[in-house]
Design an enzyme around this catalytic site. Structure first.
Site, PDB file in Angstrom:
ATOM      1  N   ASP A  30       0.859  -1.189   0.000  1.00  0.00           N
ATOM      2  CA  ASP A  30       0.000   0.000   0.000  1.00  0.00           C
ATOM      3  C   ASP A  30       0.896   1.242   0.000  1.00  0.00           C
ATOM      4  O   ASP A  30       1.907   1.300   0.714  1.00  0.00           O
ATOM      5  CB  ASP A  30      -0.908  -0.010   1.233  1.00  0.00           C
ATOM      6  N   HIS A 100     -10.335  -5.384  -3.245  1.00  0.00           N
ATOM      7  CA  HIS A 100      -8.986  -5.604  -2.721  1.00  0.00           C
ATOM      8  C   HIS A 100      -9.066  -5.959  -1.247  1.00  0.00           C
ATOM      9  O   HIS A 100      -9.907  -5.433  -0.518  1.00  0.00           O
ATOM     10  CB  HIS A 100      -8.103  -4.369  -2.919  1.00  0.00           C
TER      11      HIS A 100
HETATM   12  P1  5GP Z   1      -9.663   1.345   0.280  1.00  0.00           P
HETATM   13  O1  5GP Z   1      -9.740   2.630   1.049  1.00  0.00           O
HETATM   14  O2  5GP Z   1     -10.352   1.461  -1.056  1.00  0.00           O
HETATM   15  O3  5GP Z   1     -10.061   0.136   1.048  1.00  0.00           O
HETATM   16  O4  5GP Z   1      -8.114   1.116  -0.012  1.00  0.00           O
HETATM   17  C1  5GP Z   1      -7.438   1.638  -1.089  1.00  0.00           C
HETATM   18  C2  5GP Z   1      -5.977   1.619  -0.744  1.00  0.00           C
HETATM   19  O5  5GP Z   1      -5.224   1.841  -1.914  1.00  0.00           O
HETATM   20  C3  5GP Z   1      -5.562   2.703   0.267  1.00  0.00           C
HETATM   21  O6  5GP Z   1      -5.051   2.096   1.439  1.00  0.00           O
HETATM   22  C4  5GP Z   1      -4.523   3.520  -0.499  1.00  0.00           C
HETATM   23  O7  5GP Z   1      -3.452   3.937   0.318  1.00  0.00           O
HETATM   24  C5  5GP Z   1      -4.076   2.564  -1.588  1.00  0.00           C
HETATM   25  N1  5GP Z   1      -3.630   3.217  -2.802  1.00  0.00           N
HETATM   26  C6  5GP Z   1      -4.242   4.254  -3.435  1.00  0.00           C
HETATM   27  N2  5GP Z   1      -3.556   4.578  -4.546  1.00  0.00           N
HETATM   28  C7  5GP Z   1      -2.485   3.727  -4.604  1.00  0.00           C
HETATM   29  C8  5GP Z   1      -1.407   3.586  -5.524  1.00  0.00           C
HETATM   30  O8  5GP Z   1      -1.290   4.292  -6.530  1.00  0.00           O
HETATM   31  N3  5GP Z   1      -0.507   2.611  -5.268  1.00  0.00           N
HETATM   32  C9  5GP Z   1      -0.610   1.797  -4.160  1.00  0.00           C
HETATM   33  N4  5GP Z   1       0.337   0.873  -4.013  1.00  0.00           N
HETATM   34  N5  5GP Z   1      -1.620   1.906  -3.282  1.00  0.00           N
HETATM   35  C10 5GP Z   1      -2.535   2.870  -3.493  1.00  0.00           C
END
Ligand code: 5GP
Length: 114
Positions: A30, A100
């Site tokens: 992440d 995810h």
């Molecule tokens: P959600 O909030 O949708 O459950 O998690 C999305 C996750 O994706 C977040 O923890 C965020 O930090 C991560 N994330 C967002 N953009 C990117 C990126 O460009 N690369 C990586 N490796 N992680 C990302």
């Protein structure tokens, strides 16, 4: 379906720190880690959210879950434990519309989660 940042990572259009890959899943660190180990695991077959898990066959669902387990164990988290998080929708604070699983480890988690 709109292209997300994770579609771009799968296609190799933007870089990611990949820790595991097989025919069914891709796992990468992440970008904004919330624990010393914070890895995201995505199925290679796109599903927008946990609500749409029905779009995966039972076998594909199993292979995704197995991939999450394989990654957690391969990261050395099995003995001390870890947390798996699947955020869904706006109340769940899902920000990327591509299913995810977060794997969070190497610190003590709290309950209830925030
Ligand atoms: P959600 O909030 O949708 O459950 O998690 C999305 C996750 O994706 C977040 O923890 C965020 O930090 C991560 N994330 C967002 N953009 C990117 C990126 O460009 N690369 C990586 N490796 N992680 C990302």
């Amino acid at each position: 379906m709109e292209e997300t940042i994770f579609d771009k990572i799968i296609k190799g259009d933007i870089p990611a720190d990949v820790v595991y890959e097989d025919d069914n899943v891709l796992a990468f660190k992440d970008i904004n880690p919330q624990a010393p180990v914070h890895v995201l695991v995505i199925p290679k077959k796109k599903v927008t959210s946990f609500n749409d898990l029905k779009n995966l066959s039972p076998e594909e669902t199993g292979l995704f879950l197995n991939g999450v387990s394989t990654v957690a164990v391969s990261l050395g988290l099995a003995a001390d434990g870890y947390r798996i998080v699947l955020n869904c929708g706006s109340n769940g604070q899902q920000t990327v519309e591509y299913l995810h699983a977060h794997i969070l480890g190497e610190r003590q988690m709290k309950w209830p989660p925030g």
